[in-house]
Structure formats: C-alpha cells, structure tokens
Scaffold this motif. Structure first.
Motif, PDB file in Angstrom:
ATOM      1  N   ASN A  35      41.968  36.666  43.279  1.00 37.61           N
ATOM      2  CA  ASN A  35      41.324  37.890  42.793  1.00 37.61           C
ATOM      3  C   ASN A  35      39.928  37.580  42.256  1.00 37.61           C
ATOM      4  N   GLU A  70      38.207  45.383  45.053  1.00 36.25           N
ATOM      5  CA  GLU A  70      38.410  44.871  43.701  1.00 36.25           C
ATOM      6  C   GLU A  70      37.214  45.143  42.800  1.00 36.25           C
ATOM      7  N   ILE A  71      36.024  45.248  43.398  1.00 35.00           N
ATOM      8  CA  ILE A  71      34.831  45.509  42.598  1.00 35.00           C
ATOM      9  C   ILE A  71      34.050  46.681  43.187  1.00 35.00           C
ATOM     10  N   LYS A 104      35.064  46.190  38.033  1.00 34.40           N
ATOM     11  CA  LYS A 104      36.248  46.561  38.813  1.00 34.40           C
ATOM     12  C   LYS A 104      36.198  48.038  39.223  1.00 34.40           C
TER      13      LYS A 104
END
Length: 219
Positions: free
Chosen positions: A101, A165-166, A216
């Motif tokens: 991650n 994820e971002i 995030k």
C-alpha cells in the motif's frame, strides 16, 4: 557514530583517491564546523585556521580560495553520497520495491531520508545553506534528480493512483507535496531547531500519517 568520525569518513571518500594529511583533515574539519555554525559568507579563513590550530597561510597552501575549501568539503559528499551510484542504490532501496500500500512506500521513503540526514547532518546543513549561491553545487542535484530519481518517483505515484489509493492530483504536485513535507520535517529536527528536545520517531510517524491521510482517496 560520533559526528567527528563520520566527518572523517566523509572527507576520505574523495573520488580522486586523494590522500589527506592530518593537517588538511584538521583544516577541513574546522571549516565544516565553522561553515555549519556561521555560514560560508560570514566565516573567515583566519577563524578556520585558529580552530584547526594552523597558520592561515597553511590553508592557502592547500586551497587557493575559501570557495575552493568549500568545494573540497562538499565534493566527496556529492560524488560518493549523492552521485550516480548512490542514486541507483537509493532507487533500488526505495523505488524498486513492491509495496502492499501507499503507506508502506511513504514510510520507506521517509525513514530512508531520515537515516541519511541523521548520519550526515553537518554537511547537509552546509550544502543547504550554500546551494542557492553556487551553481556548481546546485546543478548536479537537478540533473541527478531529473535523470535518476524523478522517473521512478513518478511511476510509483501513477501506480498508487491506478490502485485508487491516492488522489488524482497531477503526479508532479504529489511528488512536490511529499518532498516538501518530509524535507521540512528533517530540516526542522536536524538543522533549523536542533536544540529542541525532539521525539524523532514520533515526529516521523506524524509526518507519515499526515501524508497518507492527506493524499488518500476520500470514501
């Protein structure tokens, strides 16, 4: 490792394999201490000579100018610790790894830089103080980052964006935010406010969480 031992190791990393006499090492160590405390412009060669326990003329037998002395200090640092081989090692240690991650990636990056600055903080301080005033110090950094590090950094950001994820900000913006945040923390702890009773691990963890939570994707 004591800073004095670390400085000697750094000076002996000269890429030309130049042999330093004990007197030269004392001059260089004194210059590092004084440049770090007062800055290059405010430091006189007479101060360096006094701290090194040598005559001022001895300095000029080894170094034509005060700037030559500065370059002699920074060159081993740049060629061995910030040169192409080091950049490849940095890329291998941080960017050529698979992460589960985004937080794992940021943690690895942040602590890699933390250990680097902690181990070489005195010369890093001199370099940061002087890099804006001397093109011969600045240009290798720009070239090194652009050629060796930026492409891998950009690739990682795109990867984590693909995994949602971002946030989908421009990759360059995210890279800038990450660098500014990590570098700002390290500068505060080791260079700007070193006398403060920092909880280093706690500060690093807070910096990591700030970046992870700030970048995030919001659900």
């Amino acid at each position: 490792m004591p800073q004095s031992d670390s400085l000697r190791e750094l000076l002996l990393l000269d890429s030309t394999n130049r042999k330093y006499s004990e007197k030269q090492l004392k001059i260089l160590e004194a210059a590092i201490d004084t440049f770090s405390e007062k800055g290059f412009a405010a430091t006189s060669t007479s101060e360096i000579a006094q701290k090194a326990g040598v005559a001022e003329g001895t300095i000029f037998r080894h170094y034509k100018t005060k700037k030559d002395l500065l370059i002699s200090i920074v060159t081993p640092f740049m060629t061995k610790l910030l040169g192409p081989m080091f950049a490849k090692e940095f890329v291998k240690e941080v960017f050529d790894i698979s992460y589960n991650n985004f937080e794992q990636f940021i943690r690895k990056l942040a602590y890699n830089r933390y250990e680097f600055v902690k181990n070489h903080r005195i010369v890093v301080k001199i370099l940061i103080q002087e890099i804006s005033f001397h093109d011969e110090l600045k240009e290798p950094f720009i070239e090194l980052f652009h050629d060796q590090i930026y492409p891998k950094f950009h690739e990682k950001i795109i990867y984590f964006q693909t995994k949602t994820e971002i946030v989908s900000l421009p990759a360059d913006t995210i890279i800038r935010l990450i660098i500014n945040t990590i570098v700002g923390t390290l500068l505060s702890m080791f260079l700007l406010l070193p006398e403060k009773n920092w909880e280093y691990e706690q500060e690093m963890e807070q910096t990591i969480q700030f970046l992870v939570n700030g970048l995030k994707v919001q659900s």
